[in-house]
Structure formats: C-alpha cells, structure tokens
Scaffold this active site. Structure first.
Site, PDB file in Angstrom:
ATOM      1  N   ARG A 195       5.831   8.923  -1.072  1.00 21.85           N
ATOM      2  CA  ARG A 195       5.620   8.351  -2.461  1.00 21.85           C
ATOM      3  C   ARG A 195       4.979   7.051  -2.447  1.00 21.85           C
ATOM      4  O   ARG A 195       4.434   6.798  -3.750  1.00 21.85           O
ATOM      5  CB  ARG A 195       6.814   8.433  -3.132  1.00 21.85           C
ATOM      6  CG  ARG A 195       7.565  10.102  -3.358  1.00 21.85           C
ATOM      7  CD  ARG A 195       8.472  10.209  -4.447  1.00 21.85           C
ATOM      8  NE  ARG A 195       8.862   8.809  -5.182  1.00 21.85           N
ATOM      9  CZ  ARG A 195      10.175   8.432  -5.149  1.00 21.85           C
ATOM     10  NH1 ARG A 195      11.027   9.012  -4.426  1.00 21.85           N
ATOM     11  NH2 ARG A 195      10.377   7.308  -5.877  1.00 21.85           N
ATOM     12  N   ASN A 196       4.792   6.162  -1.875  1.00 20.06           N
ATOM     13  CA  ASN A 196       3.981   5.210  -1.813  1.00 20.06           C
ATOM     14  C   ASN A 196       2.574   5.465  -1.959  1.00 20.06           C
ATOM     15  O   ASN A 196       1.962   6.222  -1.514  1.00 20.06           O
ATOM     16  CB  ASN A 196       4.008   4.014  -0.623  1.00 20.06           C
ATOM     17  CG  ASN A 196       3.495   2.680  -0.940  1.00 20.06           C
ATOM     18  OD1 ASN A 196       2.233   2.567  -1.115  1.00 20.06           O
ATOM     19  ND2 ASN A 196       4.441   1.709  -0.770  1.00 20.06           N
ATOM     20  N   GLN A 197       1.760   4.786  -2.936  1.00 24.66           N
ATOM     21  CA  GLN A 197       0.641   5.061  -3.472  1.00 24.66           C
ATOM     22  C   GLN A 197      -0.521   4.092  -2.966  1.00 24.66           C
ATOM     23  O   GLN A 197      -1.683   4.343  -3.234  1.00 24.66           O
ATOM     24  CB  GLN A 197       0.496   4.981  -5.134  1.00 24.66           C
ATOM     25  CG  GLN A 197       1.534   5.812  -5.594  1.00 24.66           C
ATOM     26  CD  GLN A 197       1.806   5.436  -7.223  1.00 24.66           C
ATOM     27  OE1 GLN A 197       1.518   4.434  -7.412  1.00 24.66           O
ATOM     28  NE2 GLN A 197       1.714   6.601  -8.202  1.00 24.66           N
ATOM     29  N   PHE A 198      -0.148   3.489  -1.858  1.00 25.78           N
ATOM     30  CA  PHE A 198      -1.388   2.484  -1.107  1.00 25.78           C
ATOM     31  C   PHE A 198      -2.501   3.487  -0.714  1.00 25.78           C
ATOM     32  O   PHE A 198      -3.781   2.999  -1.199  1.00 25.78           O
ATOM     33  CB  PHE A 198      -0.653   1.903  -0.220  1.00 25.78           C
ATOM     34  CG  PHE A 198      -1.791   0.805   0.522  1.00 25.78           C
ATOM     35  CD1 PHE A 198      -2.218  -0.319   0.155  1.00 25.78           C
ATOM     36  CD2 PHE A 198      -2.444   1.392   1.754  1.00 25.78           C
ATOM     37  CE1 PHE A 198      -3.082  -1.025   0.771  1.00 25.78           C
ATOM     38  CE2 PHE A 198      -3.109   0.737   2.280  1.00 25.78           C
ATOM     39  CZ  PHE A 198      -3.620  -0.520   1.849  1.00 25.78           C
TER      40      PHE A 198
ATOM     41  N   SER B 250       2.239  -0.776  -4.982  1.00 26.03           N
ATOM     42  CA  SER B 250       1.802   0.519  -4.593  1.00 26.03           C
ATOM     43  C   SER B 250       3.149   1.358  -4.374  1.00 26.03           C
ATOM     44  O   SER B 250       3.235   2.338  -4.507  1.00 26.03           O
ATOM     45  CB  SER B 250       0.971   0.709  -3.664  1.00 26.03           C
ATOM     46  OG  SER B 250       1.734   0.111  -2.451  1.00 26.03           O
TER      47      SER B 250
END
Length: 169
Positions: free
Chosen positions: A38-41, A140
C-alpha cells in the site's frame, strides 16, 4: 530489534536523490525499497515522471529509476525499532549523505519522503542544503492518510528544476 537498512540505489549521473527515513518491516523482510503493497512511492514517482513503475518487477523498477536519473536511499542506515512507524525509531545510525553527494556530481534535487526524513536529513546536510533544491514531500507511507492527489501535487514539485546543477565546489 536492531535493523540494517538497504544499500543506496544510484548511478553517478543521477539528478534527483529521494531519501526516506528508514524502511518499514515489509520492505526490510522483502529487501526492497517501499515493499509494502500500500506504499504509494512507486506510483507517485511513476506519475511524476510519466512512467508506469507499479507494474514492473522490483529489479526493473530499480533499473527504470536509474534510467530516469533518480537515486534512492534513506537518512538512517541502522536503527532499533518495533514495527514500522518512524515514531518507534530508537538509537538511529545516520547515513553518510556527504559521501553519497560526492558520488553524484550531476545532482540537482534532494527530495525527502516525509517529515522524519526531512527533519533528520536537513540536519545531516547542514550547509550542503544550500547547494541543491531541497524538498520535504508528503510521506508515501500508507500511515500518512493525505489523499493521493494532494500527495501527487506536492511530489510534482520535483519536476520544477531544470538546467545545469547548481552545485558549488
């Protein structure tokens, strides 16, 4: 538990350096930057640069980052921490940012991924911060609940630097 961070990802022609604080548990266990699903980086950087990084396997993401002249590392190289939150970081050893910057002669922009990275990283940079465009970007991390479109607007500021590096020797 004491954790060791990940090695920097870079080529000498990098123009951007993106620095996180320290990898979360999912990233450490996978030995991958921004390994939490789920990290948006990867989505943020891909959207900023107009490249689909999310659909690529990890090694291809790293290669694409380097082709985009983006380096990646963390401001903390080793620390004690239970869980993944920056607030749980104890007894951190900081990364040698000055050494890394010497290896990046084309660098123009340093982007800190989140407030913890920004606070500690700017302290580590000291006067070197005046040589580069320095941005503290919204994290992020899935723990930072700002809407994606707001994060992306802030991250797009990475694109505002053009021309030769302003580095002074």
């Amino acid at each position: 538990m004491r954790w060791q961070g990940l090695a920097p990802v870079m080529r000498p022609d990098a123009q951007w350096l993106l620095l996180g604080s320290f990898p979360g548990l999912a990233s450490l266990k996978a030995q991958q930057y921004y390994g939490h699903p789920r990290n948006q980086f990867w989505r943020l950087v891909g959207d900023v640069r107009g490249v689909d990084l999310v659909s690529l396997p990890y090694e291809a993401r790293l290669a694409a980052l380097q082709d985009l002249r983006i380096a990646l590392w963390d401001v903390i190289s080793e620390t004690e921490r239970e869980g993944s939150l920056d607030s749980a970081i104890r007894r951190p050893d900081v990364s040698d940012l000055a050494r890394l910057l010497r290896e990046l002669p084309a660098l123009r922009v340093i982007g800190f991924n989140g407030g913890t990275a920004g606070r500690l990283g700017q302290r580590l940079l000291g006067d070197l911060a005046k040589v580069y465009r320095v941005l503290v970007l919204p994290s992020s991390s899935p723990a930072h609940t700002m809407p994606y479109d707001d994060k992306l607007r802030a991250w797009r500021a990475l694109n505002t630097v053009s021309g030769p590096p302003i580095r002074q020797e």
